[in-house]
Motif scaffolding. Structure first.
Motif, PDB file in Angstrom:
ATOM      1  N   GLN A  75       0.838  -1.193   0.000  1.00  0.00           N
ATOM      2  CA  GLN A  75       0.000   0.000   0.000  1.00  0.00           C
ATOM      3  C   GLN A  75       0.873   1.243   0.000  1.00  0.00           C
ATOM      4  OE1 GLN A  75      -1.916  -1.106   3.612  1.00  0.00           O
ATOM      5  NE2 GLN A  75      -3.682  -1.968   2.584  1.00  0.00           N
ATOM      6  N   LYS A  76       0.510   2.197  -0.828  1.00  0.00           N
ATOM      7  CA  LYS A  76       1.333   3.395  -0.934  1.00  0.00           C
ATOM      8  C   LYS A  76       0.478   4.622  -1.070  1.00  0.00           C
ATOM      9  CE  LYS A  76       5.587   1.760  -3.146  1.00  0.00           C
ATOM     10  NZ  LYS A  76       6.424   1.852  -4.360  1.00  0.00           N
ATOM     11  N   ILE A  77       0.974   5.701  -0.481  1.00  0.00           N
ATOM     12  CA  ILE A  77       0.414   7.026  -0.734  1.00  0.00           C
ATOM     13  C   ILE A  77       1.579   7.878  -1.203  1.00  0.00           C
ATOM     14  CG2 ILE A  77      -0.719   9.026   0.256  1.00  0.00           C
ATOM     15  CD1 ILE A  77      -1.964   7.172   2.298  1.00  0.00           C
ATOM     16  N   GLU A  78       1.469   8.409  -2.402  1.00  0.00           N
ATOM     17  CA  GLU A  78       2.606   9.103  -3.002  1.00  0.00           C
ATOM     18  C   GLU A  78       2.302  10.569  -3.228  1.00  0.00           C
ATOM     19  OE1 GLU A  78       4.757   5.450  -5.388  1.00  0.00           O
ATOM     20  OE2 GLU A  78       3.375   6.752  -6.484  1.00  0.00           O
ATOM     21  N   GLN A  79       3.222  11.397  -2.777  1.00  0.00           N
ATOM     22  CA  GLN A  79       3.183  12.823  -3.051  1.00  0.00           C
ATOM     23  C   GLN A  79       4.507  13.212  -3.683  1.00  0.00           C
ATOM     24  OE1 GLN A  79       1.621  13.791   1.288  1.00  0.00           O
ATOM     25  NE2 GLN A  79       1.247  15.518  -0.087  1.00  0.00           N
TER      26      GLN A  79
ATOM     27  N   ALA B 142      -3.489  12.371   3.712  1.00  0.00           N
ATOM     28  CA  ALA B 142      -3.702  11.199   4.564  1.00  0.00           C
ATOM     29  C   ALA B 142      -4.958  10.486   4.102  1.00  0.00           C
ATOM     30  CB  ALA B 142      -3.829  11.601   6.025  1.00  0.00           C
ATOM     31  N   LEU B 143      -4.913   9.185   4.165  1.00  0.00           N
ATOM     32  CA  LEU B 143      -6.043   8.372   3.705  1.00  0.00           C
ATOM     33  C   LEU B 143      -6.524   7.485   4.845  1.00  0.00           C
ATOM     34  CD1 LEU B 143      -6.270   6.581   0.309  1.00  0.00           C
ATOM     35  CD2 LEU B 143      -6.715   5.293   2.410  1.00  0.00           C
ATOM     36  N   VAL B 144      -7.835   7.409   4.991  1.00  0.00           N
ATOM     37  CA  VAL B 144      -8.441   6.498   5.961  1.00  0.00           C
ATOM     38  C   VAL B 144      -9.145   5.406   5.169  1.00  0.00           C
ATOM     39  CG1 VAL B 144     -10.129   6.251   7.806  1.00  0.00           C
ATOM     40  CG2 VAL B 144      -8.729   8.320   7.650  1.00  0.00           C
ATOM     41  N   PRO B 145      -8.752   4.148   5.356  1.00  0.00           N
ATOM     42  CA  PRO B 145      -9.331   3.070   4.545  1.00  0.00           C
ATOM     43  C   PRO B 145     -10.715   2.662   5.036  1.00  0.00           C
ATOM     44  CG  PRO B 145      -7.684   2.169   6.016  1.00  0.00           C
ATOM     45  CD  PRO B 145      -7.665   3.657   6.214  1.00  0.00           C
TER      46      PRO B 145
ATOM     47  N   PHE C  24      -4.971   6.037   9.947  1.00  0.00           N
ATOM     48  CA  PHE C  24      -4.708   7.141   9.043  1.00  0.00           C
ATOM     49  C   PHE C  24      -3.332   6.900   8.426  1.00  0.00           C
ATOM     50  CE2 PHE C  24      -7.963  10.257  10.480  1.00  0.00           C
ATOM     51  CZ  PHE C  24      -8.442   9.571  11.573  1.00  0.00           C
ATOM     52  N   TYR C  25      -3.263   6.804   7.106  1.00  0.00           N
ATOM     53  CA  TYR C  25      -2.004   6.564   6.402  1.00  0.00           C
ATOM     54  C   TYR C  25      -1.596   7.845   5.689  1.00  0.00           C
ATOM     55  CZ  TYR C  25      -2.940   1.619   7.219  1.00  0.00           C
ATOM     56  OH  TYR C  25      -3.200   0.412   7.804  1.00  0.00           O
ATOM     57  N   PHE C  26      -0.358   8.258   5.906  1.00  0.00           N
ATOM     58  CA  PHE C  26       0.103   9.546   5.397  1.00  0.00           C
ATOM     59  C   PHE C  26       1.086   9.400   4.244  1.00  0.00           C
ATOM     60  CE2 PHE C  26      -1.385  12.842   8.297  1.00  0.00           C
ATOM     61  CZ  PHE C  26      -1.906  12.087   9.327  1.00  0.00           C
TER      62      PHE C  26
END
Lengths: 112, 113
Positions: free
Chosen positions: B2-6, B91-94, B101-103
C-alpha cells in the motif's frame, strides 16, 4: 495543538537504554496514535489506541510498546533504543466519527 | 504494497498564482482523504477532508478534488501567499479500518513574493 502535549520535546540517549515518551490530551478523545516522521518517509504509524487498555499495532511497531491506563495519557516505550529509532515522534488524538486528527508538537529523539 | 505518493520535490510558485499538489494512492479503498498543513517544528493541522463519494470540497482559497477511478486527489491553493509556504501532507483512511490514518511523505510549497 488542540490540547495535545508531548514530553519530553527533545531527548538524546544512548543505544540500549530504555526511553518513554508521554502524550497527554485534555479533550477526552477516544483514539490516540503514535507516529514517527523521517525524511522521505512521511508519518508512519507505530501504534494506536482505541480506548483505555485497548491498543493495536501500526506499520512500524517492532521495537516499540505502548500503554494507555487513562483516557488522557498514551505512553510510547522503546525498551532498548537503537540508532534507527532516531526520529521525530508525533502523538495524535481524535474521534473516528469526525475524521480529524489533532497532533502534538512532536518529540525529537536522538539515539547515539 | 500500500502506498500514498506525493511529489517529494518542492513546489516553487510566485505569489498570486494557484498551487496544485498531487496525492496518488494504490491498493486502498478509501473512506476519506485528508489534507494537512505542517510548519517546521510543528505538528500537522487538518485543512480539508473529502469523502469517497464526494468529488470536490472547498474552503476559502482551498479546493480539494478526489477521483477514486484515478486514485488521485488534487489540492489547490488559489491566490497563493508567502504565508502559505509549508509542507502539505495527504492522509487516507481506509474503508476497512476507520481508525487508521495513512500519510504521504508531503510536498513542500514555497510561495515567493
Amino acid at each position: 495543538d488542540a490540547g495535545i502535549t508531548q514530553s519530553p520535546r527533545h531527548k538524546v540517549t544512548e543505544t540500549g537504554t530504555p526511553v518513554t515518551l508521554r502524550c497527554h490530551q485534555t479533550e477526552n478523545h477516544r483514539y490516540m496514535y503514535w507516529y514517527r516522521q523521517d525524511p522521505g518517509h512521511g508519518l508512519r504509524l507505530i501504534h494506536y489506541s482505541y480506548g483505555v487498555k485497548d491498543t493495536d499495532k501500526g506499520e512500524v511497531s517492532d521495537g516499540y510498546s505502548v500503554s494507555r491506563s487513562k483516557t488522557e495519557d498514551f505512553l510510547l516505550t522503546l525498551e532498548s533504543a537503537t540508532s534507527s529509532q532516531t526520529s521525530v515522534y508525533f502523538c495524535a488524538a481524535g474521534q473516528s466519527n469526525t475524521g480529524e486528527l489533532f497532533f502534538g508538537e512532536g518529540s525529537r529523539l536522538t539515539v547515539l | 504494497s500500500q502506498k500514498i505518493e506525493q511529489n517529494s520535490e518542492a513546489l516553487n510558485i510566485q505569489e498570486g498564482k494557484t498551487a496544485t499538489l498531487t496525492c496518488n494512492y494504490t491498493n486502498y479503498s478509501p473512506a476519506y482523504l485528508q489534507w494537512y498543513r505542517q510548519d517546521p517544528g510543528r505538528g500537522p493541522v487538518l485543512l480539508l477532508l473529502i469523502r469517497e463519494n464526494e468529488k470536490e470540497k472547498r474552503k476559502e482559497r482551498l479546493k480539494v478534488t478526489f477521483d477514486t477511478t484515478l486514485k488521485q486527489s488534487l489540492f489547490h491553493i488559489t491566490a497563493s501567499q508567502p504565508a502559505d509556504s509549508a509542507t502539505y501532507l495527504c492522509a487516507l483512511v481506509p474503508l476497512d479500518n476507520f481508525n487508521k490514518f495513512y500519510f504521504g511523505s508531503g510536498t513542500k510549497l514555497n510561495v515567493k513574493p
